[in-house]
Write a protein that holds these residues in place. Sequence first.
Motif, PDB file in Angstrom:
ATOM      1  N   ASP A  19       1.092  -1.021  -0.319  1.00  0.00           N
ATOM      2  CA  ASP A  19       0.009   0.355   0.015  1.00  0.00           C
ATOM      3  C   ASP A  19       0.754   1.064   0.007  1.00  0.00           C
ATOM      4  O   ASP A  19       2.083   0.982   0.854  1.00  0.00           O
ATOM      5  CB  ASP A  19      -0.586  -0.252   1.211  1.00  0.00           C
ATOM      6  N   SER A  20       0.128   2.213  -0.956  1.00  0.00           N
ATOM      7  CA  SER A  20       1.188   3.486  -0.871  1.00  0.00           C
ATOM      8  C   SER A  20       0.978   4.210   0.529  1.00  0.00           C
ATOM      9  O   SER A  20       2.084   4.777   0.934  1.00  0.00           O
ATOM     10  CB  SER A  20       0.554   4.130  -2.073  1.00  0.00           C
ATOM     11  N   ALA A  21       0.317   3.613   1.346  1.00  0.00           N
ATOM     12  CA  ALA A  21      -0.082   4.649   2.325  1.00  0.00           C
ATOM     13  C   ALA A  21       1.404   4.239   3.661  1.00  0.00           C
ATOM     14  O   ALA A  21       1.862   5.136   4.630  1.00  0.00           O
ATOM     15  CB  ALA A  21      -1.565   4.628   3.245  1.00  0.00           C
ATOM     16  N   CYS A  22       2.261   3.170   3.510  1.00  0.00           N
ATOM     17  CA  CYS A  22       3.362   2.951   3.922  1.00  0.00           C
ATOM     18  C   CYS A  22       4.121   3.627   3.433  1.00  0.00           C
ATOM     19  O   CYS A  22       4.872   3.934   4.624  1.00  0.00           O
ATOM     20  CB  CYS A  22       4.046   1.149   3.885  1.00  0.00           C
ATOM     21  N   ARG A  23       4.133   4.177   2.615  1.00  0.00           N
ATOM     22  CA  ARG A  23       5.222   6.037   2.094  1.00  0.00           C
ATOM     23  C   ARG A  23       5.112   6.931   2.756  1.00  0.00           C
ATOM     24  O   ARG A  23       5.955   7.582   3.336  1.00  0.00           O
ATOM     25  CB  ARG A  23       4.906   5.252   1.412  1.00  0.00           C
ATOM     26  N   THR A  24       3.953   7.008   3.805  1.00  0.00           N
ATOM     27  CA  THR A  24       2.809   8.356   3.961  1.00  0.00           C
ATOM     28  C   THR A  24       3.857   8.067   5.861  1.00  0.00           C
ATOM     29  O   THR A  24       3.874   8.773   6.266  1.00  0.00           O
ATOM     30  CB  THR A  24       1.998   8.725   3.553  1.00  0.00           C
ATOM     31  N   PHE A  25       3.303   7.075   5.862  1.00  0.00           N
ATOM     32  CA  PHE A  25       3.437   6.886   7.625  1.00  0.00           C
ATOM     33  C   PHE A  25       3.912   5.309   7.517  1.00  0.00           C
ATOM     34  O   PHE A  25       3.867   4.062   7.838  1.00  0.00           O
ATOM     35  CB  PHE A  25       1.768   6.340   7.813  1.00  0.00           C
ATOM     36  N   PRO A  26       5.254   5.717   8.473  1.00  0.00           N
ATOM     37  CA  PRO A  26       6.428   4.878   8.393  1.00  0.00           C
ATOM     38  C   PRO A  26       5.777   3.741   9.619  1.00  0.00           C
ATOM     39  O   PRO A  26       6.511   2.923   9.260  1.00  0.00           O
ATOM     40  CB  PRO A  26       7.336   5.410   9.137  1.00  0.00           C
ATOM     41  N   ASP A  27       4.901   4.028  10.716  1.00  0.00           N
ATOM     42  CA  ASP A  27       4.581   3.352  11.221  1.00  0.00           C
ATOM     43  C   ASP A  27       3.678   2.075  11.507  1.00  0.00           C
ATOM     44  O   ASP A  27       4.107   1.189  11.345  1.00  0.00           O
ATOM     45  CB  ASP A  27       3.858   3.668  12.911  1.00  0.00           C
ATOM     46  N   ILE A  28       2.619   2.267  10.073  1.00  0.00           N
ATOM     47  CA  ILE A  28       2.078   1.455   9.489  1.00  0.00           C
ATOM     48  C   ILE A  28       3.341   0.378   8.967  1.00  0.00           C
ATOM     49  O   ILE A  28       3.369  -0.612   8.517  1.00  0.00           O
ATOM     50  CB  ILE A  28       1.204   1.897   8.216  1.00  0.00           C
ATOM     51  N   ALA A  29       3.939   0.886   8.005  1.00  0.00           N
ATOM     52  CA  ALA A  29       4.803  -0.177   7.377  1.00  0.00           C
ATOM     53  C   ALA A  29       6.240  -0.459   8.301  1.00  0.00           C
ATOM     54  O   ALA A  29       5.925  -1.733   8.118  1.00  0.00           O
ATOM     55  CB  ALA A  29       6.338   1.162   7.010  1.00  0.00           C
ATOM     56  N   ALA A  30       6.030  -0.337  10.003  1.00  0.00           N
ATOM     57  CA  ALA A  30       6.699  -0.714  10.161  1.00  0.00           C
ATOM     58  C   ALA A  30       5.746  -2.328  11.050  1.00  0.00           C
ATOM     59  O   ALA A  30       6.723  -3.039  11.350  1.00  0.00           O
ATOM     60  CB  ALA A  30       7.226   0.208  11.702  1.00  0.00           C
ATOM     61  N   PHE A  31       4.628  -1.593  11.326  1.00  0.00           N
ATOM     62  CA  PHE A  31       3.648  -2.957  11.649  1.00  0.00           C
ATOM     63  C   PHE A  31       3.810  -4.118  10.426  1.00  0.00           C
ATOM     64  O   PHE A  31       3.663  -5.571  11.341  1.00  0.00           O
ATOM     65  CB  PHE A  31       1.859  -2.526  12.204  1.00  0.00           C
ATOM     66  N   GLY A  32       3.708  -3.402   9.036  1.00  0.00           N
ATOM     67  CA  GLY A  32       3.878  -4.468   7.901  1.00  0.00           C
ATOM     68  C   GLY A  32       4.797  -5.896   7.915  1.00  0.00           C
ATOM     69  O   GLY A  32       4.527  -6.420   7.994  1.00  0.00           O
ATOM     70  N   TYR A  33       5.697  -4.333   8.103  1.00  0.00           N
ATOM     71  CA  TYR A  33       7.161  -5.268   8.232  1.00  0.00           C
ATOM     72  C   TYR A  33       7.447  -6.157   9.528  1.00  0.00           C
ATOM     73  O   TYR A  33       7.635  -7.695   9.706  1.00  0.00           O
ATOM     74  CB  TYR A  33       8.560  -4.460   8.715  1.00  0.00           C
TER      75      TYR A  33
END
Length: 405
Positions: free
Chosen positions: A49-63
């Motif tokens: 999701d492109s939102a991961c590039r906007t919200f690092p905390d979402i990316a961290a959870f996804g990772y």
Amino acid sequence: MSKRPLPADLPLTYHAGAGIADIDCRPLPPYAPPTLAFLADLSRRLLADSACRTFPDIAAFGYWCRPANLARLAAAAAGPQRRLGRGLALHIAPANVPVNFAFSLAFGMLAGNANIVRVPAAPKEQTLILCAALRELFAEPVHARLAAMNRVVGYPRDDAITAALSACCDARVLWGGDRSIAQLRQLPMPPRCVEIAFADRYSLCLLDAASVAASDAAALAKLAGDFYNDAYLLDQNACSSPHLVLWLGDEATAARAQAVFWPALAEVVRDKYPLSAVQAVDKLSDLCRIALELPAAVASTRHGNAIYRIRLAALPPDIERVRGRHGLFLEYVSPDSDCLDAIVDEKTQTLTCYGVDREQLAQTIVDRGLRGIDRIVPVGRALDIGPVWDGYDVVGALSRIVHTK
């Protein structure tokens, strides 16, 4: 299904999942294959999701939810005992860390529970993005069991609603400030219900001055970037974000280290952190208030609006009540780690370190019998939440042992 019927008429907003009256409360074993498959699919969806590039905390959870990490956690938790989720877990998530609810839900899932997670009535954008991903996965037939077991709901602060949900749960997970936790704990729950409370905590950073002073440009840039992630990504609101920086070494070495570290951090902050006018005023107000109220504060240094530093001549025993926001830090120079004895109490959670032997430091804390410091992690790992948190084995506490002998 749960033996305690869930109320069907509560005024809830459903962000993910169907009505709570239909929730399937039959537990699964911890780290059950359906749970691991669901979280792995959630990881793939979020990271695409492109939102991961906007919200690092979402990316961290996804990772964090990626299959390799889940497999590592499952292997670490494996043992000879049979375990099963407790049944229905109620989670009250905090408002200051938007992605926290998703980690709490994941812990409840990994423990094998059905889960009702309450998010604030006015959820942040990250919460809405994550709930949209949950809804999409719940709609897939392959995840029907997990969809039947989990709900994310919203409602204003209302003790009557929380009490009605608490009366039906087998576990309760509370996140919030001390007063909020104390109020929630007054609400009755069933006799065998277990409760985990994540209340207000305080965190700090320990930097070996000689190691920082000797760092080359690449190492210094990485250290500054890692420290930025710990402190600025959540505006020092996370319980694990540092407010106090302890410099380990003599005054001269600490001065050399400070002369390279803080400018390197200021450069990162100017590139990445959009400081609003309101935040700048709040930070300046905090600086002035601390300077007036804290006798140990002897000097201050400003790096533009990026960083405010307050130099301490001594460490007050109640240092945890002095908090920074938007990049305001207290700092103190100490020749050794003995200074921790005077300030560490049950409120102290995370100690981030650079140039320090963490295993040796952990043993020192055990040997001294310090009442606080539950985590010792490298700088840059302060926000890395896991199933061991605040000194709890969360998945273990939210599951039960089926014993034979």
